[in-house]
Design an enzyme around this catalytic site. Structure first.
Site, PDB file in Angstrom:
ATOM      1  N   LYS A 131      -7.345  24.304 -38.799  1.00 51.44           N
ATOM      2  CA  LYS A 131      -6.401  23.403 -38.116  1.00 51.44           C
ATOM      3  C   LYS A 131      -6.140  23.899 -36.696  1.00 51.44           C
ATOM      4  O   LYS A 131      -6.128  23.124 -35.742  1.00 51.44           O
ATOM      5  CB  LYS A 131      -5.084  23.309 -38.919  1.00 51.44           C
ATOM      6  CG  LYS A 131      -4.080  22.372 -38.274  1.00 51.44           C
ATOM      7  CD  LYS A 131      -2.760  22.259 -39.025  1.00 51.44           C
ATOM      8  CE  LYS A 131      -1.757  21.433 -38.212  1.00 51.44           C
ATOM      9  NZ  LYS A 131      -0.408  21.418 -38.756  1.00 51.44           N
ATOM     10  N   HIS A 181      -3.507  19.230 -32.199  1.00 53.55           N
ATOM     11  CA  HIS A 181      -2.668  18.879 -31.050  1.00 53.55           C
ATOM     12  C   HIS A 181      -1.899  20.099 -30.546  1.00 53.55           C
ATOM     13  O   HIS A 181      -1.853  20.373 -29.362  1.00 53.55           O
ATOM     14  CB  HIS A 181      -1.691  17.781 -31.491  1.00 53.55           C
ATOM     15  CG  HIS A 181      -1.032  18.068 -32.813  1.00 53.55           C
ATOM     16  ND1 HIS A 181      -1.748  18.161 -33.987  1.00 53.55           N
ATOM     17  CD2 HIS A 181       0.247  18.371 -33.139  1.00 53.55           C
ATOM     18  CE1 HIS A 181      -0.938  18.466 -34.977  1.00 53.55           C
ATOM     19  NE2 HIS A 181       0.288  18.614 -34.494  1.00 53.55           N
ATOM     20  N   ASN A 223      11.634  25.908 -36.596  1.00 53.34           N
ATOM     21  CA  ASN A 223      10.699  25.506 -37.648  1.00 53.34           C
ATOM     22  C   ASN A 223       9.689  26.635 -37.896  1.00 53.34           C
ATOM     23  O   ASN A 223       8.832  26.914 -37.063  1.00 53.34           O
ATOM     24  CB  ASN A 223       9.998  24.202 -37.199  1.00 53.34           C
ATOM     25  CG  ASN A 223       9.037  23.673 -38.249  1.00 53.34           C
ATOM     26  OD1 ASN A 223       8.414  24.441 -38.974  1.00 53.34           O
ATOM     27  ND2 ASN A 223       8.919  22.357 -38.310  1.00 53.34           N
ATOM     28  N   GLY A 252       4.457  18.859 -42.918  1.00 55.17           N
ATOM     29  CA  GLY A 252       4.750  17.543 -42.337  1.00 55.17           C
ATOM     30  C   GLY A 252       3.790  16.460 -42.807  1.00 55.17           C
ATOM     31  O   GLY A 252       3.551  16.285 -44.012  1.00 55.17           O
ATOM     32  N   TYR A 253       3.205  15.764 -41.869  1.00 54.43           N
ATOM     33  CA  TYR A 253       2.321  14.635 -42.181  1.00 54.43           C
ATOM     34  C   TYR A 253       0.870  15.071 -42.429  1.00 54.43           C
ATOM     35  O   TYR A 253      -0.018  14.232 -42.561  1.00 54.43           O
ATOM     36  CB  TYR A 253       2.349  13.615 -41.021  1.00 54.43           C
ATOM     37  CG  TYR A 253       3.709  12.989 -40.795  1.00 54.43           C
ATOM     38  CD1 TYR A 253       4.115  11.871 -41.522  1.00 54.43           C
ATOM     39  CD2 TYR A 253       4.597  13.521 -39.862  1.00 54.43           C
ATOM     40  CE1 TYR A 253       5.362  11.294 -41.316  1.00 54.43           C
ATOM     41  CE2 TYR A 253       5.852  12.951 -39.650  1.00 54.43           C
ATOM     42  CZ  TYR A 253       6.219  11.840 -40.378  1.00 54.43           C
ATOM     43  OH  TYR A 253       7.463  11.279 -40.167  1.00 54.43           O
ATOM     44  N   LYS A 262       5.983  26.053 -37.615  1.00 55.42           N
ATOM     45  CA  LYS A 262       5.450  26.014 -36.256  1.00 55.42           C
ATOM     46  C   LYS A 262       5.298  27.413 -35.671  1.00 55.42           C
ATOM     47  O   LYS A 262       4.310  27.711 -35.006  1.00 55.42           O
ATOM     48  CB  LYS A 262       6.331  25.121 -35.378  1.00 55.42           C
ATOM     49  CG  LYS A 262       6.063  23.660 -35.704  1.00 55.42           C
ATOM     50  CD  LYS A 262       7.003  22.637 -35.107  1.00 55.42           C
ATOM     51  CE  LYS A 262       7.612  22.957 -33.792  1.00 55.42           C
ATOM     52  NZ  LYS A 262       8.397  21.820 -33.277  1.00 55.42           N
ATOM     53  N   ASP A 307       7.716  19.627 -28.513  1.00 53.52           N
ATOM     54  CA  ASP A 307       8.108  18.489 -29.330  1.00 53.52           C
ATOM     55  C   ASP A 307       6.823  17.788 -29.724  1.00 53.52           C
ATOM     56  O   ASP A 307       5.918  17.613 -28.896  1.00 53.52           O
ATOM     57  CB  ASP A 307       9.044  17.545 -28.568  1.00 53.52           C
ATOM     58  CG  ASP A 307       9.842  16.682 -29.539  1.00 53.52           C
ATOM     59  OD1 ASP A 307       9.998  17.076 -30.709  1.00 53.52           O
ATOM     60  OD2 ASP A 307      10.319  15.606 -29.128  1.00 53.52           O
ATOM     61  N   THR A 308       6.734  17.474 -30.990  1.00 53.18           N
ATOM     62  CA  THR A 308       5.523  16.855 -31.519  1.00 53.18           C
ATOM     63  C   THR A 308       5.870  15.540 -32.173  1.00 53.18           C
ATOM     64  O   THR A 308       6.915  15.420 -32.808  1.00 53.18           O
ATOM     65  CB  THR A 308       4.875  17.788 -32.565  1.00 53.18           C
ATOM     66  OG1 THR A 308       4.472  18.997 -31.914  1.00 53.18           O
ATOM     67  CG2 THR A 308       3.661  17.141 -33.211  1.00 53.18           C
TER      68      THR A 308
HETATM   69  P1  ITT Z   1      11.939  21.866 -34.052  1.00 59.64           P
HETATM   70  O1  ITT Z   1      12.511  20.657 -33.331  1.00 59.64           O
HETATM   71  O2  ITT Z   1      12.973  22.783 -34.614  1.00 59.64           O
HETATM   72  O3  ITT Z   1      10.927  22.586 -33.257  1.00 59.64           O
HETATM   73  P2  ITT Z   1      10.800  19.892 -35.853  1.00 59.64           P
HETATM   74  O4  ITT Z   1      10.514  19.984 -37.319  1.00 59.64           O
HETATM   75  O5  ITT Z   1      11.798  18.860 -35.414  1.00 59.64           O
HETATM   76  O6  ITT Z   1      11.156  21.348 -35.369  1.00 59.64           O
HETATM   77  P3  ITT Z   1       8.885  18.526 -34.115  1.00 59.64           P
HETATM   78  O7  ITT Z   1       9.999  17.747 -33.517  1.00 59.64           O
HETATM   79  O8  ITT Z   1       7.932  19.145 -33.192  1.00 59.64           O
HETATM   80  O9  ITT Z   1       9.420  19.655 -35.125  1.00 59.64           O
HETATM   81  O10 ITT Z   1       8.031  17.652 -35.087  1.00 59.64           O
HETATM   82  C1  ITT Z   1       8.601  16.531 -35.703  1.00 59.64           C
HETATM   83  C2  ITT Z   1       8.030  16.325 -37.059  1.00 59.64           C
HETATM   84  O11 ITT Z   1       6.649  15.958 -36.901  1.00 59.64           O
HETATM   85  C3  ITT Z   1       8.028  17.539 -37.985  1.00 59.64           C
HETATM   86  O12 ITT Z   1       9.223  17.655 -38.688  1.00 59.64           O
HETATM   87  C4  ITT Z   1       6.857  17.209 -38.906  1.00 59.64           C
HETATM   88  O13 ITT Z   1       7.255  16.301 -39.894  1.00 59.64           O
HETATM   89  C5  ITT Z   1       5.907  16.498 -37.958  1.00 59.64           C
HETATM   90  N1  ITT Z   1       4.904  17.443 -37.425  1.00 59.64           N
HETATM   91  C6  ITT Z   1       4.996  18.202 -36.306  1.00 59.64           C
HETATM   92  N2  ITT Z   1       3.882  18.934 -36.161  1.00 59.64           N
HETATM   93  C7  ITT Z   1       3.080  18.627 -37.197  1.00 59.64           C
HETATM   94  C8  ITT Z   1       1.808  19.050 -37.623  1.00 59.64           C
HETATM   95  O14 ITT Z   1       1.112  19.955 -36.956  1.00 59.64           O
HETATM   96  N3  ITT Z   1       1.297  18.524 -38.736  1.00 59.64           N
HETATM   97  C9  ITT Z   1       1.973  17.614 -39.449  1.00 59.64           C
HETATM   98  N4  ITT Z   1       3.184  17.172 -39.136  1.00 59.64           N
HETATM   99  C10 ITT Z   1       3.742  17.675 -38.015  1.00 59.64           C
END
Ligand code: ITT
Length: 241
Positions: free
Chosen positions: A206, A211, A23, A184-185, A26, A90-91
């Site tokens: 930010k 987080h 991503n 994202g969100y 990120k 992972d977020t």
């Molecule tokens: P990778 O697994 O390839 O790292 P991902 O897009 O799946 O990328 P995550 O699992 O960490 O990333 O995050 C899941 C989703 O949560 C991501 O697609 C966004 O929609 C949201 N997200 C993560 N971090 C965020 C942030 O800082 N602000 C807003 N939304 C976020």
């Protein structure tokens, strides 16, 4: 590739830090926070290493998925470097009115045709619809970073790294989108006390409170400790937020 060292000549070894994410949003947030840790550290994204593994996030927790990604990437990157630390995060957005959902499913929250991934837009719309009319709109972002690596020890051997750190921020889901920054969100998440959503903030704003920033700050502190344990110099303060 590789980072051969000759400890006999007193040269400190180089350590590769590999960001295990595909991503780019990120990577953009991670880089400035990690770059200043040590002149002996080299930062690589998956793109830099031409790696694009398909890792299915099958674990029920953020911790489990972060570890899963770190382990998978470690086995791919490990032959490329003598000393390395893979960082996999992972977020999840955990919404109280939804019992903690979307959580680990944050990237795949909105229904999508078989096999395809919903867009950020789809996920945000689905979230707003899911909590329409909910009296409580509190939520939190949580990031878990798994560190998996191999580091040189002072006696000429090595030690393994296998641990996780976490960062979280509480806030509220707004009733509509605000701002055009972030990803994202971000347009619908307003951190407590901030008065605006993540998407209304600059990257620097930010990164000062998010987080991910908190988790990266903990990971940075751990990397400094691990470098110190290995006898590798770090910069005084680094470039962390
Ligand atoms: P990778 O697994 O390839 O790292 P991902 O897009 O799946 O990328 P995550 O699992 O960490 O990333 O995050 C899941 C989703 O949560 C991501 O697609 C966004 O929609 C949201 N997200 C993560 N971090 C965020 C942030 O800082 N602000 C807003 N939304 C976020």
């Amino acid at each position: 590739m590789g980072t051969p060292i000759d400890r006999a000549d007193g040269t400190p070894p180089l350590v590769a830090v590999v960001l295990a994410t595909g991503n780019r949003d990120k990577v953009r947030e991670f880089k400035p926070m990690l770059e200043g840790i040590s002149p002996q550290l080299r930062l690589y994204s998956l793109d830099d290493l031409a790696l694009s593994p398909e890792i299915e996030e099958t674990e029920p927790t953020l911790e489990g998925n972060a570890r899963l990604k770190a382990e998978a990437l470690y086995s791919l990157a490990e032959p490329m470097f003598e000393w390395l630390i893979v960082l996999a995060d992972d977020t999840g957005l955990e919404v109280n009115a939804l019992g903690g959902a979307p959580g680990v499913r944050s990237a795949r929250f909105a229904p999508a045709p078989d096999g395809s991934s919903p867009s950020y837009e789809d996920n945000v719309s689905h979230l707003l619809k899911s909590i329409d009319g909910a009296p409580v709109r509190t939520a939190r972002f949580r990031t878990v970073i798994a560190l998996k690596g191999r580091m040189p020890s002072r006696d000429g051997g090595c030690f393994m790294v296998d641990e996780t750190v976490e960062g979280r921020i509480d806030g509220t889901i707004t009733g509509e989108r605000f701002g055009s920054g972030g990803f994202g969100y971000d347009p619908v998440f307003r951190p407590d006390g901030a008065g605006k959503t993540f998407a209304e903030m600059s990257l620097e704003e930010k990164n000062a409170i998010s987080h991910r920033a908190l988790a990266v700050r903990s990971a940075t502190a751990r990397i400094r400790d691990l470098m110190a344990h290995a006898g590798i110099p770090s910069t005084e303060t680094g470039n962390h937020p």
